[in-house]
Design an enzyme around this catalytic site. Structure first.
Site, PDB file in Angstrom:
ATOM      1  N   THR A 185      43.507  48.700  46.438  1.00 44.99           N
ATOM      2  CA  THR A 185      42.219  48.018  46.242  1.00 44.99           C
ATOM      3  C   THR A 185      41.487  47.805  47.564  1.00 44.99           C
ATOM      4  O   THR A 185      42.116  47.782  48.636  1.00 44.99           O
ATOM      5  CB  THR A 185      42.461  46.632  45.595  1.00 44.99           C
ATOM      6  OG1 THR A 185      41.223  46.063  45.202  1.00 44.99           O
ATOM      7  CG2 THR A 185      43.157  45.677  46.547  1.00 44.99           C
ATOM      8  N   THR A 209      45.415  43.382  37.819  1.00 43.70           N
ATOM      9  CA  THR A 209      44.064  43.557  38.338  1.00 43.70           C
ATOM     10  C   THR A 209      43.320  42.247  38.120  1.00 43.70           C
ATOM     11  O   THR A 209      43.760  41.407  37.329  1.00 43.70           O
ATOM     12  CB  THR A 209      43.346  44.719  37.635  1.00 43.70           C
ATOM     13  OG1 THR A 209      42.065  44.922  38.236  1.00 43.70           O
ATOM     14  CG2 THR A 209      43.157  44.435  36.157  1.00 43.70           C
ATOM     15  N   GLY A 210      42.214  42.088  38.813  1.00 44.44           N
ATOM     16  CA  GLY A 210      41.452  40.855  38.635  1.00 44.44           C
ATOM     17  C   GLY A 210      41.554  39.945  39.832  1.00 44.44           C
ATOM     18  O   GLY A 210      41.859  40.392  40.954  1.00 44.44           O
ATOM     19  N   ARG A 236      40.818  38.300  54.480  1.00 39.70           N
ATOM     20  CA  ARG A 236      41.385  37.930  53.181  1.00 39.70           C
ATOM     21  C   ARG A 236      42.268  39.079  52.645  1.00 39.70           C
ATOM     22  O   ARG A 236      41.900  40.244  52.659  1.00 39.70           O
ATOM     23  CB  ARG A 236      40.258  37.642  52.190  1.00 39.70           C
ATOM     24  CG  ARG A 236      40.710  37.227  50.797  1.00 39.70           C
ATOM     25  CD  ARG A 236      40.759  38.385  49.821  1.00 39.70           C
ATOM     26  NE  ARG A 236      41.048  37.956  48.454  1.00 39.70           N
ATOM     27  CZ  ARG A 236      41.274  38.793  47.451  1.00 39.70           C
ATOM     28  NH1 ARG A 236      41.243  40.079  47.644  1.00 39.70           N
ATOM     29  NH2 ARG A 236      41.536  38.337  46.246  1.00 39.70           N
ATOM     30  N   THR A 259      40.573  46.796  40.841  1.00 39.42           N
ATOM     31  CA  THR A 259      41.790  47.345  41.427  1.00 39.42           C
ATOM     32  C   THR A 259      42.497  48.308  40.485  1.00 39.42           C
ATOM     33  O   THR A 259      42.612  48.018  39.298  1.00 39.42           O
ATOM     34  CB  THR A 259      42.761  46.155  41.656  1.00 39.42           C
ATOM     35  OG1 THR A 259      42.108  45.211  42.472  1.00 39.42           O
ATOM     36  CG2 THR A 259      44.071  46.593  42.256  1.00 39.42           C
ATOM     37  N   SER A 299      35.610  49.598  44.302  1.00 38.11           N
ATOM     38  CA  SER A 299      36.668  48.582  44.394  1.00 38.11           C
ATOM     39  C   SER A 299      37.939  49.080  45.061  1.00 38.11           C
ATOM     40  O   SER A 299      38.885  48.313  45.244  1.00 38.11           O
ATOM     41  CB  SER A 299      37.057  48.111  42.999  1.00 38.11           C
ATOM     42  OG  SER A 299      35.915  47.722  42.293  1.00 38.11           O
TER      43      SER A 299
HETATM   44  N1  GLY Z   1      43.271  42.049  42.559  1.00 36.34           N
HETATM   45  C1  GLY Z   1      42.691  42.508  43.731  1.00 36.34           C
HETATM   46  C2  GLY Z   1      42.292  41.454  44.660  1.00 36.34           C
HETATM   47  O1  GLY Z   1      42.045  40.326  44.241  1.00 36.34           O
HETATM   48  O2  GLY Z   1      42.209  41.730  45.826  1.00 36.34           O
END
Ligand code: GLY
Length: 327
Positions: free
Chosen positions: A206, A239-240, A216, A188, A86
């Site tokens: 991340t 995170t998430g 993105r 992340t 990740s």
């Molecule tokens: N939280 C990391 C992402 O969505 O890229």
């Protein structure tokens, strides 16, 4: 005099918000005291079981380095780990097979640096730090970020490991290029530290959502979304599912709520509540927040289980489990 002004400001700024009852419950005088009485020992906290990262960060602090040096050193650990799918090297690619990285860093003076959509560089957090320290800008993106990194001595590498490539090829078979993303496919690292001087810094890095659309960018490199620090009030990181964090600017929200007197735990909980209230269907997804204040108190809260985090404080480096909203 400063305290009276702040009290007036707090009252006017918060009128009508959900946080107001909490402020009255706690008592503003007490809150102002809390904000002005910094005094914690060193602390490092990181999302997920990133104890190797908190350890590397605390070594920096014990060697007399700054919180900024600490969070950079900590963030570099998963960035360099090919087993961490990740973050950095070994991160899962986008749906076209490109590993694209996001990172940010912020110091105790409010300086900030960030890179987004950067390819081929193993340690985006260190590039973000150079953006902060060597340019008049906060954020560099894509080709520009890569060029800046190369000009500053970073090595161009293939970051797609065989393991990540196999996972992407498997995903392609089933998903046929549709950017449908599991809610649990990334972890992340957000990392916050307080050094021996009591200064706070933070970083976040991340490879973003696995198999995302090319181009993105998530919350992690956005100052105030994936991470935010204000040395007066505290720091927060996320995170998430980055889209939820972006829409609610969660880390900034948490730091502001702490400024207004909420504990780190209360502030994290309120930021999750904001996501659940504002974003339909968010209860099915995962977002986790961490926060610290100047007193060395910390908070952790997520939408759902499980969200472990690493905390290095008082000589102990341990993994803890956050509280969560959906039971
Ligand atoms: N939280 C990391 C992402 O969505 O890229």
């Amino acid at each position: 005099m400063k305290k009276i002004n702040r009290k007036k400001f707090l009252l006017s700024a918060l009128t009508g918000t959900a946080a107001l009852p909490l402020l009255f419950k706690k008592g503003l005088a007490q809150n102002v005291m809390t904000l002005s009485s910094a005094g914690s020992g060193p602390l490092v906290i990181a999302t997920w079981d990133n104890r190797k990262a908190t350890d590397a960060a605390m070594q920096q602090i014990m060697n007399g380095k700054s919180a900024l040096d600490a969070v950079e050193a900590g963030a570099r650990v998963p960035e360099g780990d090919p087993e961490d799918t990740s973050v950095g090297y070994g991160g899962y690619p986008d749906r076209d097979g490109n590993v694209t990285l996001d990172a940010c860093i912020m110091d105790h003076q409010g300086n900030a640096g960030s890179v987004t959509f950067m390819q081929h560089i193993r340690h985006p957090v260190s590039v973000a730090r150079l953006v902060m320290e060597k340019t008049p800008h906060v954020m560099l993106s894509g080709e520009g970020a890569l060029r800046f990194a190369l000009e500053n001595g970073f090595k161009k590498e293939n970051l797609l490991t065989e393991k990540a490539k196999r996972a992407w090829q498997e995903w392609m078979k089933e998903n046929k290029y549709t950017p449908k993303v599991s809610k649990n496919n990334h972890d992340t690292i957000g990392i916050l530290a307080i050094d021996k001087k009591g200064n706070i810094s933070g970083a976040c890095t991340t490879s973003g959502r696995a198999f995302k659309m090319h181009g993105r960018v998530g919350d992690s490199p956005i100052i105030g979304a994936g991470m935010y620090v204000d040395n007066e009030a505290g720091g927060a990181c996320a995170t998430g599912l980055g889209e939820h964090v972006l829409k609610t600017l969660g880390s900034f929200l948490i730091v502001e709520l702490m400024r207004y007197g909420l504990t780190p735990q209360e502030a994290c909980k309120e930021a999750i509540r904001r996501i659940l209230d504002k974003i339909p269907g968010a209860h099915n997804d995962q977002v986790g927040y961490l926060a610290i204040n100047k007193n060395g108190e910390h908070g952790a809260y997520s939408i759902k289980p499980t969200f472990p985090y690493a905390l290095y404080q008082n000589g102990e480096n341990k993994v803890m489990e956050s509280d969560f909203a959906m039971r």
